[in-house]
Structures are given as C-alpha cells and as structure tokens.
Motif scaffolding. Structure first.
Motif, PDB file in Angstrom:
ATOM      1  N   PHE A  93       0.843  -1.198   0.000  1.00  0.00           N
ATOM      2  CA  PHE A  93       0.000   0.000   0.000  1.00  0.00           C
ATOM      3  C   PHE A  93       0.880   1.250   0.000  1.00  0.00           C
ATOM      4  N   CYS A  94       1.878   1.265   0.884  1.00  0.00           N
ATOM      5  CA  CYS A  94       2.769   2.429   0.985  1.00  0.00           C
ATOM      6  C   CYS A  94       3.535   2.675  -0.308  1.00  0.00           C
ATOM      7  N   VAL A  95       4.068   1.621  -0.914  1.00  0.00           N
ATOM      8  CA  VAL A  95       4.856   1.829  -2.135  1.00  0.00           C
ATOM      9  C   VAL A  95       3.960   2.292  -3.280  1.00  0.00           C
ATOM     10  N   ALA A  96       2.726   1.822  -3.329  1.00  0.00           N
ATOM     11  CA  ALA A  96       1.799   2.272  -4.376  1.00  0.00           C
ATOM     12  C   ALA A  96       1.448   3.747  -4.187  1.00  0.00           C
ATOM     13  N   ILE A  97       1.212   4.156  -2.959  1.00  0.00           N
ATOM     14  CA  ILE A  97       0.941   5.571  -2.664  1.00  0.00           C
ATOM     15  C   ILE A  97       2.157   6.412  -3.046  1.00  0.00           C
ATOM     16  N   LEU A  98       3.343   5.943  -2.670  1.00  0.00           N
ATOM     17  CA  LEU A  98       4.573   6.673  -2.992  1.00  0.00           C
ATOM     18  C   LEU A  98       4.776   6.776  -4.500  1.00  0.00           C
ATOM     19  N   GLN A  99       4.526   5.688  -5.209  1.00  0.00           N
ATOM     20  CA  GLN A  99       4.672   5.701  -6.663  1.00  0.00           C
ATOM     21  C   GLN A  99       3.762   6.763  -7.275  1.00  0.00           C
ATOM     22  N   ARG A 100       2.526   6.789  -6.829  1.00  0.00           N
ATOM     23  CA  ARG A 100       1.571   7.758  -7.381  1.00  0.00           C
ATOM     24  C   ARG A 100       1.972   9.189  -7.056  1.00  0.00           C
ATOM     25  N   MET A 101       2.538   9.411  -5.872  1.00  0.00           N
ATOM     26  CA  MET A 101       2.943  10.755  -5.456  1.00  0.00           C
ATOM     27  C   MET A 101       4.267  11.199  -6.081  1.00  0.00           C
ATOM     28  N   SER A 102       5.043  10.280  -6.601  1.00  0.00           N
ATOM     29  CA  SER A 102       6.418  10.579  -7.017  1.00  0.00           C
ATOM     30  C   SER A 102       6.573  11.737  -8.003  1.00  0.00           C
ATOM     31  N   PRO A 103       5.640  11.986  -8.944  1.00  0.00           N
ATOM     32  CA  PRO A 103       5.831  13.162  -9.805  1.00  0.00           C
ATOM     33  C   PRO A 103       5.924  14.476  -9.026  1.00  0.00           C
ATOM     34  N   ASN A 104       5.301  14.548  -7.860  1.00  0.00           N
ATOM     35  CA  ASN A 104       5.386  15.764  -7.036  1.00  0.00           C
ATOM     36  C   ASN A 104       6.832  16.020  -6.618  1.00  0.00           C
ATOM     37  N   TYR A 105       7.511  14.967  -6.181  1.00  0.00           N
ATOM     38  CA  TYR A 105       8.915  15.091  -5.758  1.00  0.00           C
ATOM     39  C   TYR A 105       9.800  15.418  -6.954  1.00  0.00           C
TER      40      TYR A 105
ATOM     41  N   ASN B  88       1.635  -1.037 -12.076  1.00  0.00           N
ATOM     42  CA  ASN B  88       1.089  -0.259 -13.195  1.00  0.00           C
ATOM     43  C   ASN B  88      -0.093   0.600 -12.757  1.00  0.00           C
ATOM     44  N   PHE B  89      -0.934   0.046 -11.879  1.00  0.00           N
ATOM     45  CA  PHE B  89      -2.046   0.822 -11.333  1.00  0.00           C
ATOM     46  C   PHE B  89      -1.515   2.034 -10.567  1.00  0.00           C
ATOM     47  N   ALA B  90      -0.484   1.822  -9.764  1.00  0.00           N
ATOM     48  CA  ALA B  90       0.096   2.895  -8.953  1.00  0.00           C
ATOM     49  C   ALA B  90       0.754   3.974  -9.812  1.00  0.00           C
ATOM     50  N   LEU B  91       1.279   3.585 -10.954  1.00  0.00           N
ATOM     51  CA  LEU B  91       1.872   4.578 -11.865  1.00  0.00           C
ATOM     52  C   LEU B  91       0.844   5.612 -12.300  1.00  0.00           C
ATOM     53  N   ASN B  92      -0.423   5.206 -12.326  1.00  0.00           N
ATOM     54  CA  ASN B  92      -1.530   6.123 -12.596  1.00  0.00           C
ATOM     55  C   ASN B  92      -1.295   6.954 -13.856  1.00  0.00           C
ATOM     56  N   GLN B  93      -0.735   6.314 -14.872  1.00  0.00           N
ATOM     57  CA  GLN B  93      -0.433   6.960 -16.151  1.00  0.00           C
ATOM     58  C   GLN B  93       0.437   8.197 -15.984  1.00  0.00           C
ATOM     59  N   GLY B  94       1.286   8.182 -14.944  1.00  0.00           N
ATOM     60  CA  GLY B  94       2.223   9.289 -14.718  1.00  0.00           C
ATOM     61  C   GLY B  94       1.633  10.518 -14.076  1.00  0.00           C
ATOM     62  N   VAL B  95       0.398  10.421 -13.571  1.00  0.00           N
ATOM     63  CA  VAL B  95      -0.270  11.573 -12.957  1.00  0.00           C
ATOM     64  C   VAL B  95      -0.292  11.378 -11.438  1.00  0.00           C
ATOM     65  N   SER B  96       0.152  12.402 -10.721  1.00  0.00           N
ATOM     66  CA  SER B  96       0.225  12.302  -9.263  1.00  0.00           C
ATOM     67  C   SER B  96      -1.112  12.569  -8.607  1.00  0.00           C
ATOM     68  N   ASN B  97      -1.138  12.444  -7.296  1.00  0.00           N
ATOM     69  CA  ASN B  97      -2.341  12.731  -6.516  1.00  0.00           C
ATOM     70  C   ASN B  97      -2.739  14.208  -6.608  1.00  0.00           C
ATOM     71  N   LEU B  98      -1.805  15.067  -7.027  1.00  0.00           N
ATOM     72  CA  LEU B  98      -2.106  16.497  -7.190  1.00  0.00           C
ATOM     73  C   LEU B  98      -2.436  16.837  -8.640  1.00  0.00           C
ATOM     74  N   GLY B  99      -2.527  15.823  -9.473  1.00  0.00           N
ATOM     75  CA  GLY B  99      -2.826  16.062 -10.884  1.00  0.00           C
ATOM     76  C   GLY B  99      -1.610  16.483 -11.689  1.00  0.00           C
ATOM     77  N   ILE B 100      -0.415  16.272 -11.135  1.00  0.00           N
ATOM     78  CA  ILE B 100       0.837  16.674 -11.784  1.00  0.00           C
ATOM     79  C   ILE B 100       1.352  15.528 -12.647  1.00  0.00           C
ATOM     80  N   SER B 101       1.765  15.887 -13.854  1.00  0.00           N
ATOM     81  CA  SER B 101       2.406  14.927 -14.752  1.00  0.00           C
ATOM     82  C   SER B 101       3.677  15.570 -15.281  1.00  0.00           C
ATOM     83  N   LEU B 102       4.728  14.778 -15.377  1.00  0.00           N
ATOM     84  CA  LEU B 102       5.986  15.313 -15.886  1.00  0.00           C
ATOM     85  C   LEU B 102       6.028  15.332 -17.410  1.00  0.00           C
ATOM     86  N   ASP B 103       5.049  14.717 -18.053  1.00  0.00           N
ATOM     87  CA  ASP B 103       5.013  14.691 -19.522  1.00  0.00           C
ATOM     88  C   ASP B 103       4.421  15.977 -20.087  1.00  0.00           C
TER      89      ASP B 103
END
Length: 192
Positions: A21-33, A177-192
């Motif tokens: 659970f933690c790693v999936a949350i972190l993965q989804r949040m990672s674009p913010n960092y 792959n689910f946690a990657l969330n197509q590269g979109v973070s919990n804040l709606g941020i995408s690096l693409d």
C-alpha cells in the motif's frame, strides 16, 4: 475523507500488504517530488528514483536483500529542507518523503499503522494543495473537489486490490502499473 471503516480495513492488512500500500501511494505521489527537483534544481531526483525501484524490487522479489535501516539513513539526504526553498513544491516533496519513511518502517520495524499514515499523508497533500488554490473555501467544500474524489477512489481501489491480491509476480506488476496512474500524481501533476 476516508471513513473509519476504510481505516479499520487498512489496519488489518498484513505487514506485506501495508508495504505494498505504501509503495503504491509513494509511486503515485512521485511526480510531485520529481517536479520539485526539476523546478528547483534540488539534486534528489536520481536518488529518489533509485529508492522507488529498490522498494518495488524488494516487494516484487521478496528474497532480495534490503537493509531498510541502512537505506533509510542514506535516504535522509534526499529530504529537502523547507527553510531553504521559497516554492510551495517543497511541501508535496516532503509529503513523498514522509510516505517513504512509512515504507521504510513497514519493511523493518512495522507498527501496523504505516498504511494509514501513508493514506493520510497523501490525502493531506491533496487538501493542502487545494487549500492553496482555493484560499477562501473551508475544508468541507474542498472535499467535493475532483482531486479529493480521485484520491479517495484511488485509495479505495488500491485497498480492494490488496485485500484480494493473489501474491504473484504478474499481479504485483499489475499493482505497480495501477500505482503509476499513467504518470499523474495525486495532485494532478504529470511530468510529460
């Protein structure tokens, strides 16, 4: 917000499920960092990516040696000091680091509260971001915002998936792959 029933279900996850659970949350949040590093030239992106890969590797391949206390000590250099930055981006980056700390704890000295802490940190990041965007609105109005609803839906789906997870490599890769969330973070941020 996520209700008490959700939090109770989180607390009943096994140590391994809490780590996932933690790693999936972190993965989804990672674009913010990563966006914070890119926009401020903070030299943490490469190290953060490395730790994210190490976390997944440790969970995908349980026989992998992962010395959590040693890695946790090294991770400290990737935590930005908010006193040194003028941008708001430091706070979502710090939230990522808090979730990483939850993950380190779940992989070593688990208390059974790591998934709840990760959940609340991610939701808190969303509410903090929305509070900045909508200064006049009170928190009850923010709960109807799309980012909050998406965060709730993501966390509920993640919990459902973990409760019914058949723990094999293919299913764990699907979870990633689910946690990657197509590269979109919990804040709606995408690096693409």
């Amino acid at each position: 917000m996520l209700d008490d029933t959700f939090l109770e279900r989180l607390s009943q996850l096994s140590k391994r499920q809490q780590s996932l659970f933690c790693v999936a949350i972190l993965q989804r949040m990672s674009p913010n960092y990563l966006l914070f590093c890119e926009s401020t030239e903070f030299a943490g992106a490469e190290g953060f990516d490395k730790y994210l890969r190490l976390f997944w590797e440790a969970l995908l391949y349980p026989k992998t040696k992962f010395n959590a206390p040693v890695h946790q000590e090294r991770f400290q250099e990737l935590i930005p000091d908010p006193e040194q930055f003028d941008s708001y981006g430091v706070y979502p980056a710090l939230d990522c680091c808090v979730v990483a700390e939850c993950l380190f704890a779940s992989l070593s000295e688990a208390t059974g509260e790591e998934a709840e802490q990760a959940s609340q940190t991610s939701m808190g990041a969303v509410l903090g971001f929305l509070s900045l965007l909508h200064e006049e609105e009170d928190e009850s109005k923010l709960l109807d915002e799309e980012l909050v609803l998406e965060e709730q839906a993501f966390q509920r789906q993640l919990l459902d998936d973990l409760e019914h997870l058949v723990d094999n490599l293919d299913n764990l890769k699907e979870l990633r792959n689910f946690a990657l969330n197509q590269g979109v973070s919990n804040l709606g941020i995408s690096l693409d």
